[in-house]
Write an enzyme that holds these catalytic residues in place. Structure first.
Site, short mmCIF file in Angstrom:
data_model
loop_
_atom_site.label_atom_id
_atom_site.label_comp_id
_atom_site.label_asym_id
_atom_site.label_seq_id
_atom_site.Cartn_x
_atom_site.Cartn_y
_atom_site.Cartn_z
N GLU A 187 -4.47 2.41 -4.41
CA GLU A 187 -3.00 2.34 -4.30
C GLU A 187 -2.55 1.02 -3.67
O GLU A 187 -1.43 0.90 -3.20
CB GLU A 187 -2.48 3.51 -3.46
CG GLU A 187 -2.89 3.52 -2.01
CD GLU A 187 -4.23 4.22 -1.76
OE1 GLU A 187 -4.45 4.68 -0.63
OE2 GLU A 187 -5.05 4.31 -2.70
N ASP A 195 0.85 -1.18 0.00
CA ASP A 195 0.00 0.00 0.00
C ASP A 195 0.89 1.24 0.00
O ASP A 195 1.74 1.40 0.90
CB ASP A 195 -0.92 0.01 1.23
CG ASP A 195 -1.95 1.11 1.15
OD1 ASP A 195 -3.06 0.85 0.62
OD2 ASP A 195 -1.66 2.24 1.60
#
Length: 380
Positions: free
Chosen positions: A297, A254
């Site tokens: 993301e 992430d």
């Protein structure tokens, strides 16, 4: 003769015209399939050849016959170009034009000089060679759609042999100067084979074209549009009906403070960062590993690396990413990523289970300050 030559010639022209329209309308729906347009042009030239052969038969004007001979061999040269484009994606324009002129000019010129039978032998022989060569090339690429492409190869060879028989029949008669079309058994057989081949090839290529579209849609549905990686659906399709093998390593990544990157630099810049990270995953993973974008993301790698190997892979990706400078115009920045790693240690572990454990490890990395890799605390 029990079959009317003119009627079969007209049927050949009608079949070519129908196939030309089919290829052209399919190309309008899928402009990226340029080979369809090339083949449509080739069929249009075949129609032109039929028309000029008909005009020559009606008027005995050599100009019409010479143009017909030129068009006939030119059509097969264009078809060859379309075949290369079908196989490789690019039209070999210059080689195609060279082949077209080399195959078409000699026969047409000899016809215009009054040696019609010699021209027929040349034109039919050239057509036979081109058709048999294309049949062989279609046979070579039959893996894409074996039944259809093998049949197409066979139809090309059948038509090529019928043209060769036409050349043989004219040569056997030995009349090198004659007026009008040679109307013998070989010519009628050739026209019948032409109708069969054009109709069959057209239908089979339409089938292959639809299969290509279906495969393209399937690939697109399993691919992240921005990064080109597999998407979440692809992961679940891969492991929907089976558990992950023991020792499989799963890492979830992430990007840190990615919302801030978008807010400060804009979403276009953020997309650039995501693409760079996707390319890094592709560079670091091995054949057989799966790199995917789960959304936003968040990314995932399912790797054969187990234990310390999977952790080392995630750590290597984290360390490399923080050194990459992202630039667009005057904007320059670096970004970091956090990761969580989990290992499949026993049979019966589903994708959902291992992703949840890797996600829990990712949460530890975020909570402990970001820009780090954490292991799952419990065995999967």
């Amino acid at each position: 003769m029990f079959i009317d030559y003119g009627s079969v010639l007209a049927a050949t022209g009608a079949a070519a015209a129908a196939l030309c329209v089919t290829f052209f309308t399919n190309w309008l729906r899928q402009r990226s399939s340029g080979f369809l347009m090339t083949w449509a042009c080739g069929m249009a030239v075949v129609v032109g050849a039929v028309v000029f052969f008909g005009l020559y038969e009606a008027t005995l004007q050599r100009t019409f016959g010479a143009v017909a001979c030129f068009f006939l061999t030119a059509a097969f040269a264009i078809a060859w170009g379309g075949q290369v484009q079908f196989r490789d994606g690019d039209l070999p324009l210059r080689p195609m034009v060279v082949l077209l002129l080399a195959a078409s000019v000699p026969g047409a010129a000899i016809f215009a000089l009054g040696y019609e039978s010699i021209a027929y032998v040349i034109v039919n022989s050239v057509a036979a060679v081109l058709l048999c060569y294309m049949g062989w090339r279609f046979w070579q690429i039959r893996q894409e759609s074996p039944a259809a492409l093998m049949t197409i190869a066979g139809l090309h060879h059948m038509l090529g042999i019928s043209f060769l028989l036409c050349a043989f029949a004219v040569a056997w008669e030995g009349h090198w100067q004659q007026e009008g079309m040679p109307q013998n058994w070989a010519e009628v057989l050739n026209l019948i084979c032409s109708v069969i081949a054009i109709t069959g090839i057209g239908g089979l290529f339409t089938t292959i074209y639809q299969e290509r579209i279906a495969r393209t849609y399937k690939v697109n549905s399993l691919t992240d549009a921005l990064t080109g990686l597999a998407n979440r659906r692809a992961l679940y399709d891969e492991f929907e009906a089976r558990d992950l093998p023991v020792d499989t390593g799963v890492a979830i990544f992430d990007l840190d403070d990615f919302k801030g990157v978008n807010d400060r630099y804009g979403h276009g810049f953020g997309d650039l960062v995501l693409i760079r990270f996707a390319r890094l995953l592709e560079e670091e993973t091995r054949p057989g590993d799966i790199a995917a974008r789960l959304g936003g993301e968040e990314f995932c790698v399912i790797s054969k690396e187990a234990g310390e190997g999977a952790f080392a892979l995630a750590e290597r990706i984290r360390a490399r990413f923080m050194t990459i400078a992202h630039s667009r115009g005057e904007r320059h920045m670096t970004c970091t990523v956090s990761a969580g790693v989990a290992i499949v240690e026993k049979d019966g572990c589903s994708l959902d289970t291992i992703l949840r454990k890797a996600d829990n490890a990712l949460y530890l990395s975020k909570r402990n300050g970001r820009n780090q890799v954490s292991r799952s605390r419990r065995a999967a």
